[in-house]
Design a protein around this motif. Structure first.
Motif, PDB file in Angstrom:
ATOM      1  N   ALA A   1      50.775  76.908  86.056  1.00 41.68           N
ATOM      2  CA  ALA A   1      49.868  77.574  85.114  1.00 41.68           C
ATOM      3  C   ALA A   1      50.656  78.268  84.003  1.00 41.68           C
ATOM      4  N   ILE A   2      51.750  78.911  84.370  1.00 39.98           N
ATOM      5  CA  ILE A   2      52.581  79.583  83.363  1.00 39.98           C
ATOM      6  C   ILE A   2      53.159  78.565  82.386  1.00 39.98           C
ATOM      7  N   PHE A   3      53.653  77.442  82.909  1.00 37.11           N
ATOM      8  CA  PHE A   3      54.183  76.402  82.029  1.00 37.11           C
ATOM      9  C   PHE A   3      53.102  75.864  81.088  1.00 37.11           C
ATOM     10  N   LEU A   4      51.884  75.691  81.586  1.00 34.96           N
ATOM     11  CA  LEU A   4      50.799  75.210  80.737  1.00 34.96           C
ATOM     12  C   LEU A   4      50.479  76.213  79.627  1.00 34.96           C
ATOM     13  N   ILE A   5      50.459  77.485  79.968  1.00 34.64           N
ATOM     14  CA  ILE A   5      50.165  78.520  78.970  1.00 34.64           C
ATOM     15  C   ILE A   5      51.284  78.594  77.938  1.00 34.64           C
ATOM     16  N   VAL A   6      52.526  78.516  78.399  1.00 35.97           N
ATOM     17  CA  VAL A   6      53.666  78.530  77.476  1.00 35.97           C
ATOM     18  C   VAL A   6      53.625  77.290  76.576  1.00 35.97           C
ATOM     19  N   ALA A   7      53.285  76.145  77.143  1.00 35.02           N
ATOM     20  CA  ALA A   7      53.217  74.906  76.364  1.00 35.02           C
ATOM     21  C   ALA A   7      52.148  74.989  75.279  1.00 35.02           C
TER      22      ALA A   7
ATOM     23  N   TYR B   1      56.329  67.707  77.587  1.00 37.76           N
ATOM     24  CA  TYR B   1      54.879  67.584  77.764  1.00 37.76           C
ATOM     25  C   TYR B   1      54.517  66.470  78.739  1.00 37.76           C
ATOM     26  N   VAL B   2      55.271  65.384  78.718  1.00 41.22           N
ATOM     27  CA  VAL B   2      55.023  64.293  79.656  1.00 41.22           C
ATOM     28  C   VAL B   2      55.244  64.787  81.088  1.00 41.22           C
ATOM     29  N   MET B   3      56.354  65.473  81.325  1.00 41.26           N
ATOM     30  CA  MET B   3      56.641  65.990  82.672  1.00 41.26           C
ATOM     31  C   MET B   3      55.624  67.061  83.082  1.00 41.26           C
ATOM     32  N   LEU B   4      55.225  67.886  82.135  1.00 42.31           N
ATOM     33  CA  LEU B   4      54.242  68.924  82.431  1.00 42.31           C
ATOM     34  C   LEU B   4      52.900  68.310  82.825  1.00 42.31           C
ATOM     35  N   ARG B   5      52.461  67.329  82.084  1.00 44.47           N
ATOM     36  CA  ARG B   5      51.170  66.704  82.387  1.00 44.47           C
ATOM     37  C   ARG B   5      51.237  65.877  83.667  1.00 44.47           C
ATOM     38  N   LEU B   6      52.381  65.246  83.924  1.00 44.32           N
ATOM     39  CA  LEU B   6      52.561  64.532  85.179  1.00 44.32           C
ATOM     40  C   LEU B   6      52.509  65.504  86.349  1.00 44.32           C
TER      41      LEU B   6
ATOM     42  N   ASP C   1      45.644  72.859  77.278  1.00 44.50           N
ATOM     43  CA  ASP C   1      46.708  73.425  78.108  1.00 44.50           C
ATOM     44  C   ASP C   1      46.421  74.890  78.444  1.00 44.50           C
ATOM     45  N   LEU C   2      45.959  75.643  77.467  1.00 43.97           N
ATOM     46  CA  LEU C   2      45.652  77.054  77.690  1.00 43.97           C
ATOM     47  C   LEU C   2      44.523  77.221  78.706  1.00 43.97           C
ATOM     48  N   VAL C   3      43.453  76.464  78.542  1.00 42.96           N
ATOM     49  CA  VAL C   3      42.312  76.560  79.464  1.00 42.96           C
ATOM     50  C   VAL C   3      42.726  76.136  80.875  1.00 42.96           C
ATOM     51  N   LEU C   4      43.509  75.057  80.980  1.00 42.55           N
ATOM     52  CA  LEU C   4      43.959  74.622  82.301  1.00 42.55           C
ATOM     53  C   LEU C   4      44.876  75.649  82.950  1.00 42.55           C
ATOM     54  N   GLY C   5      45.730  76.282  82.159  1.00 40.97           N
ATOM     55  CA  GLY C   5      46.592  77.331  82.695  1.00 40.97           C
ATOM     56  C   GLY C   5      45.790  78.500  83.245  1.00 40.97           C
ATOM     57  N   VAL C   6      44.792  78.929  82.491  1.00 40.56           N
ATOM     58  CA  VAL C   6      43.933  80.031  82.946  1.00 40.56           C
ATOM     59  C   VAL C   6      43.130  79.611  84.170  1.00 40.56           C
TER      60      VAL C   6
END
Length: 108
Positions: A16-22, A32-37, A86-91
């Motif tokens: 979640a933190i990585f998604l918010i930072v991204a 982004y590819v690794m994050l989404r994977l 990314d922000l919504v998914l992180g939250v």
């Protein structure tokens, strides 16, 4: 709290933190590819976990995330379009982590 639950929550919060930072930065395409994977794999994990022991509404949410972020048939959008997602998914993952952390196993 069991060690399995602690590890699940810790990894989910980290994702979640990585998604918010991204959502707020400009990183390489590989990041982004690794994050989404990672998020897709995590969503599939949580979908299976929830199917076996949790509230069914969350099952559909995690399946939708897995489909959106899947690496096999990727959804192509501009970086600016991914930022709010990314922000919504992180939250969402932070909220889920809190719920999963405080819930009692027999509540399900």
């Amino acid at each position: 709290m069991g060690s399995k639950r602690a590890v699940e929550v810790a990894l989910t919060v980290l994702l979640a933190i990585f998604l918010i930072v991204a959502a707020e930065g400009r990183y390489t395409y590989g990041f982004y590819v690794m994050l989404r994977l990672s998020a897709a794999v995590g969503a599939v994990y949580w979908a299976v976990r929830v199917y076996n022991s949790g509230p069914r509404g969350w099952l559909w949410a995690f399946l939708a995330v897995a489909v959106l972020l899947n690496p096999i048939l990727p959804v192509r959008m501009h970086r600016e379009d991914w930022q709010p997602i990314d922000l919504v998914l992180g939250v969402l993952l932070l909220g889920w982590s809190g719920f999963w952390l405080i819930r009692k196993p027999h509540d399900l």
